[in-house]
Design a protein around this motif. Sequence first.
Motif, mmCIF file in Angstrom:
data_model
loop_
_atom_site.group_PDB
_atom_site.id
_atom_site.type_symbol
_atom_site.label_atom_id
_atom_site.label_comp_id
_atom_site.label_asym_id
_atom_site.label_seq_id
_atom_site.Cartn_x
_atom_site.Cartn_y
_atom_site.Cartn_z
ATOM 1 N N ASN A 251 0.809 -1.215 0.000
ATOM 2 C CA ASN A 251 0.027 -0.047 0.179
ATOM 3 C C ASN A 251 0.803 1.324 -0.041
ATOM 4 O O ASN A 251 0.780 2.196 0.837
ATOM 5 C CB ASN A 251 -0.903 0.052 1.329
ATOM 6 N N ASN A 252 1.950 1.486 -0.930
ATOM 7 C CA ASN A 252 2.746 2.585 -1.005
ATOM 8 C C ASN A 252 3.116 2.621 -2.494
ATOM 9 O O ASN A 252 3.102 1.693 -3.416
ATOM 10 C CB ASN A 252 3.597 2.526 0.065
ATOM 11 N N ASP A 287 -0.613 11.243 2.417
ATOM 12 C CA ASP A 287 -1.886 10.790 1.884
ATOM 13 C C ASP A 287 -2.595 12.066 1.317
ATOM 14 O O ASP A 287 -3.780 11.906 0.547
ATOM 15 C CB ASP A 287 -2.794 10.073 2.922
ATOM 16 N N GLU A 455 3.036 0.540 6.133
ATOM 17 C CA GLU A 455 1.604 0.507 6.456
ATOM 18 C C GLU A 455 1.284 0.259 7.734
ATOM 19 O O GLU A 455 0.100 0.672 8.011
ATOM 20 C CB GLU A 455 0.650 -0.413 5.554
ATOM 21 N N ASP A 462 0.277 7.792 11.008
ATOM 22 C CA ASP A 462 -0.522 8.020 9.954
ATOM 23 C C ASP A 462 -0.207 9.151 8.972
ATOM 24 O O ASP A 462 0.048 10.300 9.681
ATOM 25 C CB ASP A 462 -1.983 8.216 10.306
ATOM 26 N N THR A 525 -3.981 5.454 0.020
ATOM 27 C CA THR A 525 -3.594 4.348 -0.691
ATOM 28 C C THR A 525 -4.026 3.028 -0.293
ATOM 29 O O THR A 525 -4.088 2.055 -0.878
ATOM 30 C CB THR A 525 -2.095 4.399 -0.805
ATOM 31 N N ARG A 526 -4.748 2.978 1.113
ATOM 32 C CA ARG A 526 -5.658 1.865 1.415
ATOM 33 C C ARG A 526 -7.037 1.806 1.315
ATOM 34 O O ARG A 526 -7.648 1.247 1.894
ATOM 35 C CB ARG A 526 -5.234 1.832 3.118
ATOM 36 N N ASN A 527 -7.376 2.918 0.467
ATOM 37 C CA ASN A 527 -8.993 3.052 0.001
ATOM 38 C C ASN A 527 -9.816 3.483 1.039
ATOM 39 O O ASN A 527 -10.930 3.265 0.780
ATOM 40 C CB ASN A 527 -9.403 1.812 -0.834
ATOM 41 N N GLN A 528 -9.279 4.219 2.047
ATOM 42 C CA GLN A 528 -9.997 4.647 3.132
ATOM 43 C C GLN A 528 -10.330 6.114 2.909
ATOM 44 O O GLN A 528 -9.200 6.861 2.526
ATOM 45 C CB GLN A 528 -9.071 4.537 4.693
#
Length: 658
Positions: A251-252, A287, A455, A462, A525-528
Amino acid sequence: MKIKKIWCIVLVLVTLFLLIACGDAEIRPTKTMEIKAAADIRAVAPGADLQLAVFEGSQKLVGALFEIRSGPAKIHTLSGLLTCDADAKIEEKIEVGAILSGYTCKNLILTVVADAVDAIEPVSVSLLAPTAESLTVGTHRLAAAVLPAEASQAVRYAFVGVVPTGVTLLEDELTVTSAAADNAAFTIAVTSAVNDKISATRTFAVDNLPATPEVSPWNKAPSVKSVFYDDFASGIDGNIWRIENDAWGANNNGVRPANISYTTDKNVAKEFGAESGGVAVLQSNGDFMQAADRRREGANLVTRQAFGPGKYEVRMKVLPRLGQCTALWTYWSGNSGSGIPYENYTQIRYSEIDIELPLWGDFRNISGVSYQYFSSSWDWATQVNNRRDVLNVEDRSVPALNDGRWHTFAFDWRTDAANGDRGVIWYADGKEFGRKSTWIPEYTATFNIANWFPEEVPWIGDPTFETAYMYVDWVRITQYDDPAKIGSTGVGSGGTATNLGARPIPLTDYIANGTFGQALTVKNTRNQDITSWTQAAGAVKRAAEPNRLMLEGGSKATQAIGAQYAGYTFSLDVDAEVTGGTGKCRAYVEYCNGDTAIQNPALTVVGRSEALEFTGGERAAQKLVFTVVGAGVNHIRLVIETEAGTTASVYRTSMFLL
């Protein structure tokens, strides 16, 4: 009638003469002439006048037009009279040019002096300081004297001949760094700024021996094999460094050459606090990076040369935001992915020693890791952890290391088991923060300087930022003559770093989406879903053309910034206007306490800054400088709010650490 004919003949003759003269001017070979002031003076006082002329040898030429190429002055072009502005700064330079048909004129450089009497021609100059002939590591201020005393005291300094590594000169500051060899000689010339024929030289030597013998932390002091040193004075040399273009973890977006730049401008580097040479800049995209495909993207410099046991040192400014890992490490992976069973771990060829921060979302913690064996086929929790040694300083016993100051990180790696010197010692700013003696690497490896994006939020926090930077002043690797097995330098051509030239070094803006160029809520990138500006009260929305944050009456928007501590000083800028009502719009910063190792933590307010206040009328840009105070503070939070019945638009916010 005769008079008219005579005048016609005269006119024809004059015309022919001018045509011939112009023709001569066009084919005349260009000569280089000198511009001179009266009495060949090269200094001028504020408010004073100088008469200028162009000379061919001792002959004064007429018809020149003069102009100011640079500097604080004005000029009467036809008469050649230069007037120095009354508010010109002392020792400022004025460059005068001249235009004269058929000639090339050298520019005249004038120096602004304190008083008209200073224009007296200098006779001699001498270099007075430093008084010592042997100079220790540090910065030394140069000083000179010009005779007669009534002459301008303005001088210039320059090296003459070979300049030793680790010795630099910037204006009147001479810097000797620890990279300079003991007893290395160099010569400095001092020259009058108003007459370059008046000059003198002095020769100095480097005194780089420690005042007292250093006590070795080992049973037997190591024997030095070689010393690698780079202060980026020549930029990021592709023969020395590989600029990594790679990715690992999940996830990067990896580490990319686009995130590495440098400056070799000595003035820029000096102003930024570099000891010598240039500065390497490593960018990190969080992010809220506006280019979604570049979020969680870092940077990595890797030596092309492999090194063995020794002391590895880096002077750098830590990347100051959570969610990324600022790391220094040796690395060679000979066959770690070959599927060798865990039981046969001694067949693994591997090498890695790390320094990493933050730890548990806190820059007052730091970790060091030593791997002797590692395989990507092993289970991390039950097998990898049994074949490495981890040093976690997690009691917040080190000062916060994301304070925007230069810090020197180091580790000392030994493999001299015969003398009981097999281990690693880790340092921050010269102070040991731990040591380990098991699972010590034995293969040579390349050395990495990087920021990257694991991650695991509980580990590094964060990445709720847009763009942040880390900076590297110099790297030194003192290689020991300890036993080592040959690893590899790795492969790959890498990318190219960006030369900043004379541009300023980019700084970390602590405010994400401060220009409101993207939606307040975006996907990481974690679709959050993540939100840059939280609506804490009332109604808050983003508008475009122009981009702005709009607050209804009685509304509040906030943005939290983790891992910021008491004693940090920031400069906050807000561009806003009250668009309706008679009340105020305020912007201020809260000092808070809360968990830094989870997403969206609950915060407890400990204190707050003064407020910027906007009232009805014209749009305004205001600045607030504040210092964080309060026990237990580890977050700050920007608050923008409106009073009941008052609406406002915010066009830009930014905040920088001072």
